[in-house]
Scaffold this motif. Structure first.
Motif, PDB file in Angstrom:
ATOM      1  N   PRO A 112       0.820  -1.216   0.000  1.00  0.00           N
ATOM      2  CA  PRO A 112       0.000   0.000   0.000  1.00  0.00           C
ATOM      3  C   PRO A 112       0.851   1.263   0.000  1.00  0.00           C
ATOM      4  O   PRO A 112       2.049   1.236   0.341  1.00  0.00           O
ATOM      5  N   PRO A 113       0.255   2.403  -0.343  1.00  0.00           N
ATOM      6  CA  PRO A 113       1.006   3.651  -0.499  1.00  0.00           C
ATOM      7  C   PRO A 113       1.695   4.139   0.771  1.00  0.00           C
ATOM      8  O   PRO A 113       2.707   4.836   0.685  1.00  0.00           O
ATOM      9  N   ASN A 114       1.165   3.836   1.936  1.00  0.00           N
ATOM     10  CA  ASN A 114       1.805   4.281   3.174  1.00  0.00           C
ATOM     11  C   ASN A 114       1.380   3.364   4.322  1.00  0.00           C
ATOM     12  O   ASN A 114       0.760   2.313   4.102  1.00  0.00           O
ATOM     13  N   ASN A 115       1.691   3.782   5.545  1.00  0.00           N
ATOM     14  CA  ASN A 115       1.477   2.907   6.705  1.00  0.00           C
ATOM     15  C   ASN A 115       0.162   3.155   7.436  1.00  0.00           C
ATOM     16  O   ASN A 115      -0.042   2.660   8.542  1.00  0.00           O
ATOM     17  N   TRP A 116      -0.757   3.917   6.860  1.00  0.00           N
ATOM     18  CA  TRP A 116      -1.995   4.238   7.559  1.00  0.00           C
ATOM     19  C   TRP A 116      -2.798   2.976   7.850  1.00  0.00           C
ATOM     20  O   TRP A 116      -2.825   2.035   7.035  1.00  0.00           O
ATOM     21  N   LEU A 117      -3.474   2.990   9.002  1.00  0.00           N
ATOM     22  CA  LEU A 117      -4.209   1.823   9.476  1.00  0.00           C
ATOM     23  C   LEU A 117      -5.697   2.131   9.617  1.00  0.00           C
ATOM     24  O   LEU A 117      -6.090   3.251   9.940  1.00  0.00           O
ATOM     25  N   SER A 118      -6.497   1.112   9.403  1.00  0.00           N
ATOM     26  CA  SER A 118      -7.939   1.225   9.604  1.00  0.00           C
ATOM     27  C   SER A 118      -8.272   1.107  11.088  1.00  0.00           C
ATOM     28  O   SER A 118      -7.632   0.344  11.829  1.00  0.00           O
ATOM     29  N   VAL A 119      -9.302   1.860  11.518  1.00  0.00           N
ATOM     30  CA  VAL A 119      -9.790   1.731  12.884  1.00  0.00           C
ATOM     31  C   VAL A 119     -10.188   0.289  13.182  1.00  0.00           C
ATOM     32  O   VAL A 119     -10.007  -0.203  14.298  1.00  0.00           O
ATOM     33  N   PHE A 120     -10.680  -0.421  12.171  1.00  0.00           N
ATOM     34  CA  PHE A 120     -11.164  -1.783  12.361  1.00  0.00           C
ATOM     35  C   PHE A 120     -10.063  -2.834  12.239  1.00  0.00           C
ATOM     36  O   PHE A 120     -10.332  -4.034  12.268  1.00  0.00           O
ATOM     37  N   GLY A 121      -8.815  -2.404  12.108  1.00  0.00           N
ATOM     38  CA  GLY A 121      -7.699  -3.339  12.056  1.00  0.00           C
ATOM     39  C   GLY A 121      -7.163  -3.527  10.649  1.00  0.00           C
ATOM     40  O   GLY A 121      -7.917  -3.557   9.678  1.00  0.00           O
ATOM     41  N   GLY A 122      -5.835  -3.648  10.531  1.00  0.00           N
ATOM     42  CA  GLY A 122      -5.208  -3.859   9.242  1.00  0.00           C
ATOM     43  C   GLY A 122      -4.984  -2.566   8.481  1.00  0.00           C
ATOM     44  O   GLY A 122      -5.342  -1.473   8.939  1.00  0.00           O
TER      45      GLY A 122
END
Length: 541
Positions: A141-151
């Motif tokens: 993926p383009p960067n390290n951002w994470l979903s609130v719901f995990g992953g």
């Protein structure tokens, strides 16, 4: 009920949150609906509240139970029709209640026509309406951002051969609010409901409205970072400082656009939900002056340790950091464990959940600000401990058993003490009712002195007649370790509010010049002591 002359209606208001799936089912499918809300509006009005906020009822595949919108202008058939909403709005207004709707502006459902077109190619008219980016050279993926719901907060689309951003579920793609066409389109969705005559908009997850166009990586969360980070316990989302995917500077002009739109309609209310950031100063920034949001509510009190020193510290923070902005306060909602259960789990408050329920209500409506009352709090409803096979919340399914999700606070409203659904439905409800909720039902409590519902009605009625309690200033007062005390004051009256946040008596004597507020519902002070879970109000003589 209306505010004192000269105040906007929302200032100091009590706003009753309705979670429509769980309020009242008239269609017989086990799911609450808009006619069910209309049927029970008299209950809401009888509480003496000022308004109701209805969680999303728009067309949706219900992957996140309405917070994934497929059509902002269409009532989902499971909840009824647009005409049913018109009937609800008219009846609420007849009863003197304002109505707020829940606008989910940061993202849509992946079933929304906007996204269907956007994902079809890289050169269609809506190709840039969502946040799309190429993969890194290694396919990541383009960067390290994470979903609130995990992953990761990114999912791959094989048609465009690109990743799209989703701050929550992968079925909730993030809109690109850096695109002016998106801004105009979403303002139009707000305008649709304002044209219908709603009195306010609650703006979901508003710090996530825009993200960093450069997509810079978020830094790790360091010790001492003052951030009210969301996400389930144990989620990697809590390991980041969300510097580049929350609360970007260019959100402020967008809030001003929303406010300008709302101001065109007169006395309307814009309320923002603020989380995943240092929420009190961010709320102050979002509601500063006369051209941004009217108010914000945070998760600070929703997650607060219920001790007198801790609540005093939070009250001081609101006073010192809001920069003139007006806070909105909540102890409970559809996203967190029921407040009574949360508070009573602590050793210093365990023992009497009914007394805790009354204490919660009294503290909530006494702190300076507008108030959100989540459905069932007037009954003292407790959290329902559901088995895994009953869980439907994607949050709970992902993080079980460390986190059981949000279903335990979303169970059906108990209207009567009989039947499988306790008057919520004629069918099996979408979530089971609480095993102890029959004794807490509206029918079991209404008109009976000593119940939480009777206390709530008396409390709200008394507060409604005290302008100092609705809109006055707040000054903390000294007290023993377990006692939270503060005064509320305006030009004509002063009220001293005192609470024993403990299951043991606390020494307390009213200062000279104060006498009990006889009209207020309270336990009072007996022989120099506040009883366990004690509540006392005084007036200056």
């Amino acid at each position: 009920m209306t505010a004192t002359k000269g105040d906007p209606w929302w200032r100091g208001a009590v706003i009753y949150q309705v979670y429509p799936r769980s309020f009242r089912d008239t269609g017989g499918d086990g799911i609450g609906d808009l006619p069910g809300i209309t049927e029970k509006l008299e209950h809401i009005a009888s509480l003496g509240v000022d308004a109701l906020w209805i969680s999303p009822f728009f067309l949706s595949p219900m992957k996140d139970f309405g917070y994934d919108v497929a059509d902002y202008r269409q009532v989902d058939p499971m909840f009824g029709s647009n005409e049913d909403f018109d009937d609800l709005l008219a009846r609420a207004h007849d009863l003197g209640l304002k109505v707020m709707v829940d606008m989910v502006l940061c993202h849509t459902s992946d079933q929304h026509p906007f996204f269907a077109e956007s994902r079809s190619s890289r050169d269609n008219d809506k190709a840039d309406w969502y946040v799309w980016r190429d993969a890194k050279p290694d396919g990541n993926p383009p960067n390290n951002w994470l979903s609130v719901f995990g992953g990761p907060a990114w999912s791959w689309n094989h048609t465009r051969k690109q990743y799209y951003l989703h701050n929550f579920l992968s079925s909730q793609p993030a809109l690109n609010w850096n695109n002016e066409e998106v801004v105009e389109a979403m303002l139009g969705e707000c305008r649709f409901w304002l044209d219908k005559g709603v009195d306010g908009l609650r703006l979901d997850a508003i710090p996530a409205l825009v993200v960093d166009p450069e997509l810079r990586d978020n830094p790790p969360l360091e010790d001492g970072d003052s951030i009210d980070v969301g996400g389930a316990p144990g989620s990697p989302f809590r390991m980041q400082n969300h510097k580049y995917d929350r609360d970007l500077p260019h959100i402020l002009p967008l809030l001003e656009r929303l406010r300008a739109l709302t101001d065109d309609y007169g006395d309307r209310f814009l309320l923002g939900e603020v989380g995943d950031v240092d929420s009190i100063p961010v709320s102050a920034k979002y509601s500063h002056g006369e051209d941004r949001l009217h108010s914000c509510y945070t998760f600070q009190l929703l997650n607060a340790l219920p001790t007198a020193p801790n609540l005093r510290k939070l009250i001081d923070r609101y006073a010192n950091e809001m920069n003139g902005g007006w806070p909105t306060l909540a102890f409970g909602n559809h996203d967190v464990e029921r407040t009574v259960t949360r508070w009573a789990a602590h050793d210093h408050l365990t023992g009497d959940t009914a007394a805790v329920a009354r204490l919660v209500l009294a503290v909530l409506v006494s702190i300076r600000g507008s108030v959100i009352l989540y459905q069932g709090e007037e009954l003292g409803l407790t959290e329902v401990d559901l088995p895994f096979e009953a869980i439907v919340d994607p949050y709970g399914l992902a993080f079980w058993p460390d986190y059981k999700g949000r279903d335990g606070s979303r169970t059906p409203m108990p209207w009567t003490s009989e039947g499988e659904a306790l008057g919520f439905s004629e069918s099996t409800p979408w979530l089971p009712v609480g095993p102890d909720h029959a004794a807490l039902s509206v029918a079991a409590q209404d008109g009976t002195q000593g119940t939480t519902l009777h206390f709530a009605k008396a409390l709200f009625a008394w507060r409604q007649e005290r302008h100092a309690m609705r809109c006055g200033s707040l000054d903390c007062a000294p007290g023993p370790e377990t006692v939270l005390a503060f005064s509320r004051e305006n030009d004509s009256e002063t009220v001293l509010c005192v609470f024993n946040l403990s299951n043991a008596p606390a020494e307390w004597t009213a200062p000279e010049g104060w006498v009990p507020e006889e009209d207020a519902p309270q336990t009072g002070v007996v022989e120099g002591q506040l009883p366990p879970y004690g509540i006392a109000f005084f007036r200056r003589v």
